[in-house]
Design a protein around this motif. Structure first.
Motif, short mmCIF file in Angstrom:
data_model
loop_
_atom_site.label_atom_id
_atom_site.label_comp_id
_atom_site.label_asym_id
_atom_site.label_seq_id
_atom_site.Cartn_x
_atom_site.Cartn_y
_atom_site.Cartn_z
N ASP A 234 -22.28 5.70 26.71
CA ASP A 234 -22.79 4.62 25.85
C ASP A 234 -24.30 4.43 26.08
O ASP A 234 -25.06 4.25 25.10
CB ASP A 234 -22.06 3.31 26.16
N TYR A 272 -18.10 7.71 15.05
CA TYR A 272 -17.60 6.43 15.55
C TYR A 272 -18.20 6.06 16.91
O TYR A 272 -18.17 4.89 17.31
CB TYR A 272 -16.08 6.50 15.68
N ALA A 275 -21.31 3.42 16.92
CA ALA A 275 -20.90 2.04 16.63
C ALA A 275 -20.15 1.45 17.82
O ALA A 275 -20.34 0.26 18.17
CB ALA A 275 -20.03 2.01 15.38
N ALA A 276 -19.31 2.28 18.46
CA ALA A 276 -18.56 1.79 19.63
C ALA A 276 -19.51 1.46 20.77
O ALA A 276 -19.34 0.44 21.47
CB ALA A 276 -17.54 2.84 20.07
N GLU A 279 -21.20 -1.80 20.07
CA GLU A 279 -20.27 -2.92 20.22
C GLU A 279 -20.05 -3.23 21.70
O GLU A 279 -20.02 -4.40 22.10
CB GLU A 279 -18.94 -2.57 19.55
N ASN A 280 -19.91 -2.18 22.51
CA ASN A 280 -19.71 -2.39 23.95
C ASN A 280 -20.94 -3.03 24.59
O ASN A 280 -20.82 -3.88 25.48
CB ASN A 280 -19.40 -1.07 24.63
N ALA A 282 -23.04 -5.02 23.17
CA ALA A 282 -23.20 -6.40 22.71
C ALA A 282 -22.25 -7.37 23.42
O ALA A 282 -22.50 -8.57 23.43
CB ALA A 282 -22.95 -6.46 21.20
N GLU A 283 -21.16 -6.84 24.05
CA GLU A 283 -20.18 -7.75 24.62
C GLU A 283 -20.61 -8.32 25.97
O GLU A 283 -20.02 -9.29 26.45
CB GLU A 283 -18.84 -7.02 24.77
N ARG A 288 -17.15 -6.83 29.43
CA ARG A 288 -16.81 -5.42 29.62
C ARG A 288 -15.90 -5.25 30.84
O ARG A 288 -14.92 -4.50 30.80
CB ARG A 288 -18.09 -4.59 29.78
#
Length: 578
Positions: A234, A272, A275-276, A279-280, A282-283, A288
């Motif tokens: 990531d 994909y 985007a994943a 998203e990870n 941003a959490e 996480r």
């Protein structure tokens, strides 16, 4: 004087008796009743009236029963006798006498004696009838002899079938004994096989239970490693995305362009992942950690079963290989950017990516060191070794044939022995079933099947005859089935199975159901012949067929055919009482 009167009366009676034989229209069988009594009178046949004998056939009806006018049309309830010499005598109603019509019943024409307009055709008609009778007699004789042949053949067949039944029953007893022996041997060998299987399954269960802790430790180690590797990928993706979306294209930096081009290939293959990763990121780290903990709990459900745990490890190993390839690919892209970008350009996103990549490498080094520390603490190399050994041993036990885990040199022979025993069992069962079916069929044929008088149908049971009617061909298989076959496409409609005899014929019932109608059925009637044929088919009611057939079954026995022929009786149109 008394004697002379008696002689005179006797003479008169004799004369009148001779006259009665010449009374027109009188049946000769009634001649004795048309003799005048001693007084010269005639008594009506019903005894109701006595009249002078001279009033017989005087064309006036005196007797209520019309018996005084056998030769005229005076009495509407009388009858006229036609002698029809050379043919069959007949009686017709008196009303038909001298009515101007040549009645076919009176082929001698005597009913029209006044006009004499009707010729005597009795010899001609009689000869025709006699010729037809001769042909029919010959046909009946041939049919009777054919019937006798069928009966004789049926006797032979019944004897043959009885003998065949006895032989089949003896063979069946032998087959049943052989089947029991084969079954006992198969069951014994299968029980030995089952014991070996249970022993092998016990060893498998024991091995799984003893090695499950190693498997669980290895799975959990891989799970933690995957969490770190996913985070590495990531991080790399987010750095590459920032270059792709935030670089300054005015600088036209070749290294940047090369990176963007090669990264585009990666994102097209795995659209994909970017985007994943976003998203990870941003959490937040706390979310996480919680998400990864939840994943660990879900995956922990596999730790209670060896095979589930092993399957999870296989999945983890495959993912680790994929992650390693992705991290290696993405790291090469950023390393090439770091080494090749133009440092004279003041491109903030590019410089930030280079700095970020340096931070990533430091993090990765720390994670690798952490992984190595965990590996040493757990003894992961030993764990992996034990897992590999256990897996190989289990695969050998599960996949190998039962005898493979035995030391006996005869185990392979035991496996072949069981296979041979099963083959012998199925063969013995097939033989027994076939013989049992034969015995049942023979018993049903010999003792439960109506084969007609003297088993006449035994020799032809199942024999099929057919008739082509243009659109369809109708087929009747005696004491079996009846069918309707389309001459267009040869499709077959079932008209029923043999259901019994009826009025000298056959019933076939339970055929294919008609659309919006009953089940098809067929009734067959037979006329005497030495040949079995279908003469015609009719359908008087919807899907209910009538077959006119011939066959020796409808013929009399030979003795009846060879008996003297009964003389023709008087053919009466009406008034049989006369």
């Amino acid at each position: 004087m008394l004697v002379r009167c008696s002689l005179l009366a006797l003479l008169l009676s004799s004369v009148l008796a001779k006259k009665s034989s010449g009374i027109r229209g009188l049946d000769p069988q009634l001649a004795s009743k048309y003799v005048p009594d001693a007084s010269g009178n005639f008594v009506c046949l019903d005894g109701s009236l006595t009249i002078p004998f001279a009033r017989v056939n005087d064309d006036y009806c005196d007797c209520p029963d019309g018996s005084d006018e056998p030769g005229t049309s005076a009495c509407n309830n009388g009858s006229f006798y036609c002698a029809n010499r050379g043919h069959i005598p007949a009686r017709i109603p008196s009303s038909k006498v001298n009515n101007g019509v040549c009645d076919p019943e009176c082929c001698d024409g005597t009913d029209e004696y006044e006009s004499k307009a009707c010729p005597d055709r009795c010899l001609e008609l009689g000869e025709k009838v006699r010729e037809e009778e001769r042909v029919l007699a010959l046909l009946r004789e041939r049919g009777a002899r054919r019937k006798a042949e069928l009966v004789a053949r049926a006797r032979e067949l019944r004897g043959e079938k009885v003998e065949e039944l006895a032989q089949k029953q003896a063979l069946l007893r032998e087959a049943e004994a052989a089947f029991l022996r084969a079954e006992e041997l198969k069951d014994a060998l299968e029980e030995r096989e089952a014991e070996r299987t249970r022993a092998r399954e016990g060893r498998v269960s024991e091995l799984r239970e003893s090695r499950l802790p190693d498997l669980v430790a290895y799975r959990r180690f891989l799970s933690r490693e995957l969490h770190r590797m996913r985070a590495h990928r990531d991080s790399l993706i987010l750095l590459l995305r920032s270059v792709r979306t935030g670089h300054n294209p005015d600088y036209n930096d070749a290294a940047v362009s090369q990176l963007i081009e090669e990264y585009a290939v990666f994102t097209e293959a795995y659209p994909y992942l970017e985007a994943a990763a976003a998203e990870n990121a941003a959490e937040g780290s706390k979310v996480r950690v919680e998400r990864e903990a939840a994943m660990d709990r879900d995956e922990g459900a596999d730790d209670v079963d060896f095979e589930r745990c092993r399957a999870a490890i296989d999945i983890f190993v495959n993912e680790r290989e994929t992650l390693s390839e992705d991290v290696a690919t993405l790291s090469l892209l950023l390393a090439a950017l770091r080494d090749g970008y133009n440092k004279n350009y003041h491109d903030l996103e590019v410089k930030a990516a280079v700095v970020g990549f340096a931070d990533y490498e430091a993090t990765r080094e720390r994670d690798l060191a952490l992984g190595e520390t965990e590996s040493r603490e757990i003894g992961i190399d030993s764990v992996r070794q034990r897992v590999a050994e256990a897996t190989a041993a289990l695969d050998a036990l599960v996949e190998a044939p039962p005898q493979a885990d035995h030391e006996s040199a005869t185990d392979a022979d035991d496996g072949k022995e069981l296979a041979d025993a099963r083959s012998a069992y199925w063969s013995a069962q097939s033989t027994k079933s076939s013989l049992s079916s034969d015995v049942s069929d023979l018993k049903a044929l010999l003792y439960d099947t109506d084969l007609g008088p003297h088993d006449v149908y035994l020799a032809v049971k199942g024999e099929c005859v057919s008739l082509d009617t243009g659109e369809y061909t109708y087929e009747v298989c005696l004491l079996d089935r009846a069918s309707q076959i389309s001459n267009k496409d040869q499709s077959r409609q079932d008209l029923g199975s043999f259901a019994g005899f009826t009025d000298g014929g056959h019933r076939y019932e339970g055929g294919a159901k008609c659309w919006n109608g009953p089940e098809r059925s067929l009734k067959a009637s037979f006329a005497c012949s030495d040949e079995i044929t279908v003469l015609g088919i009719t359908e008087p009611e919807k899907c209910e067929y009538i077959a006119r057939m011939t066959g020796p079954f409808a013929c009399d026995d030979v003795a009846a055919v060879e008996a003297p022929v009964e003389q023709p009786r008087v053919k009466s149109v009406e008034h049989d009482e006369l």
